[in-house]
Design a protein around this motif. Sequence first.
Motif, short mmCIF file in Angstrom:
data_model
loop_
_atom_site.label_atom_id
_atom_site.label_comp_id
_atom_site.label_asym_id
_atom_site.label_seq_id
_atom_site.Cartn_x
_atom_site.Cartn_y
_atom_site.Cartn_z
N HIS A 109 45.45 112.50 10.10
CA HIS A 109 45.41 111.05 10.21
C HIS A 109 45.88 110.53 11.55
N GLU A 110 46.30 111.39 12.45
CA GLU A 110 46.73 110.99 13.79
C GLU A 110 45.61 111.21 14.80
N THR A 111 44.37 110.94 14.43
CA THR A 111 43.25 111.22 15.31
C THR A 111 42.97 110.13 16.33
N LYS A 112 43.42 108.89 16.07
CA LYS A 112 43.18 107.80 17.01
C LYS A 112 44.21 107.81 18.12
N PRO A 113 43.77 107.62 19.37
CA PRO A 113 44.76 107.55 20.45
C PRO A 113 45.64 106.33 20.26
N ARG A 114 46.89 106.50 20.53
CA ARG A 114 47.84 105.40 20.38
C ARG A 114 48.05 104.76 21.74
N LEU A 115 47.55 103.54 21.89
CA LEU A 115 47.72 102.82 23.15
C LEU A 115 49.18 102.44 23.31
N GLY A 116 49.68 102.61 24.53
CA GLY A 116 51.05 102.23 24.82
C GLY A 116 52.08 103.23 24.33
N MET A 117 51.64 104.43 23.95
CA MET A 117 52.59 105.39 23.39
C MET A 117 53.62 105.89 24.41
N LEU A 118 53.36 105.71 25.70
CA LEU A 118 54.32 106.13 26.72
C LEU A 118 55.08 104.94 27.32
N ALA A 119 54.94 103.78 26.71
CA ALA A 119 55.65 102.60 27.21
C ALA A 119 57.14 102.87 27.21
N GLY A 120 57.77 102.60 28.34
CA GLY A 120 59.20 102.80 28.46
C GLY A 120 59.60 104.20 28.87
N VAL A 121 58.65 105.16 28.91
CA VAL A 121 58.97 106.52 29.30
C VAL A 121 59.10 106.63 30.81
N PHE A 122 58.22 105.94 31.53
CA PHE A 122 58.31 105.91 32.98
C PHE A 122 57.80 104.56 33.46
N GLU A 123 58.06 104.28 34.71
CA GLU A 123 57.68 102.98 35.27
C GLU A 123 56.80 103.20 36.50
N VAL A 124 55.70 102.47 36.58
CA VAL A 124 54.81 102.53 37.73
C VAL A 124 55.30 101.47 38.72
N PRO A 125 55.65 101.89 39.94
CA PRO A 125 56.15 100.91 40.91
C PRO A 125 55.07 99.91 41.32
N ALA A 126 55.49 98.69 41.62
CA ALA A 126 54.54 97.64 42.01
C ALA A 126 53.82 98.00 43.30
N ASP A 127 54.46 98.75 44.16
CA ASP A 127 53.86 99.13 45.45
C ASP A 127 53.29 100.55 45.42
N ILE A 128 52.65 100.91 44.33
CA ILE A 128 52.15 102.28 44.15
C ILE A 128 51.15 102.69 45.23
N ASP A 129 50.39 101.74 45.75
CA ASP A 129 49.39 102.08 46.77
C ASP A 129 49.95 102.09 48.18
N THR A 130 51.18 101.67 48.37
CA THR A 130 51.78 101.61 49.72
C THR A 130 51.81 102.97 50.41
N PRO A 131 52.20 104.06 49.76
CA PRO A 131 52.23 105.35 50.46
C PRO A 131 50.84 105.82 50.92
N PHE A 132 49.80 105.30 50.31
CA PHE A 132 48.44 105.73 50.62
C PHE A 132 47.62 104.64 51.31
N LYS A 133 48.30 103.61 51.80
CA LYS A 133 47.62 102.45 52.36
C LYS A 133 46.65 102.83 53.48
N ASP A 134 47.09 103.65 54.43
CA ASP A 134 46.22 104.02 55.55
C ASP A 134 44.99 104.80 55.08
N GLU A 135 45.19 105.71 54.13
CA GLU A 135 44.08 106.51 53.63
C GLU A 135 43.07 105.63 52.88
N ILE A 136 43.57 104.68 52.09
CA ILE A 136 42.69 103.80 51.34
C ILE A 136 41.89 102.92 52.30
N GLU A 137 42.56 102.35 53.30
CA GLU A 137 41.84 101.52 54.29
C GLU A 137 40.80 102.33 55.05
N ALA A 138 41.10 103.59 55.35
CA ALA A 138 40.14 104.45 56.07
C ALA A 138 38.92 104.75 55.20
#
Length: 86
Positions: A53-82
């Motif tokens: 009965h656990e066949t459906k993916p549970r959305l949000g199941m990792l909420a609170g386990v880790f945090e995605v920083p707001a500036d996640i694309d900053t370390p790759f900014k030059d590569e993305i612009e290129a």
Amino acid sequence: MKRENIPGSGPKTVNIHDAKTNLSQLVLEATQGRPFVIAKAGKPMVKVVAIDHETKPRLGMLAGVFEVPADIDTPFKDEIEAMFGA
């Protein structure tokens, strides 16, 4: 009910006639973790297992386990612009 039940050989095999006759008991056994195979003329046709009965993916199941920083694309900014010619 004729059953081939060799220890260590996997799920038991039940011929189709016996499966029809004893379906309720066989389904009960399957729900208790004992799957079985239905055979016709000695040839395995289907495997019956309990539904997990656990066949459906549970959305949000990792909420609170880790945090995605707001500036996640900053370390790759030059590569993305290129890549996109910005």
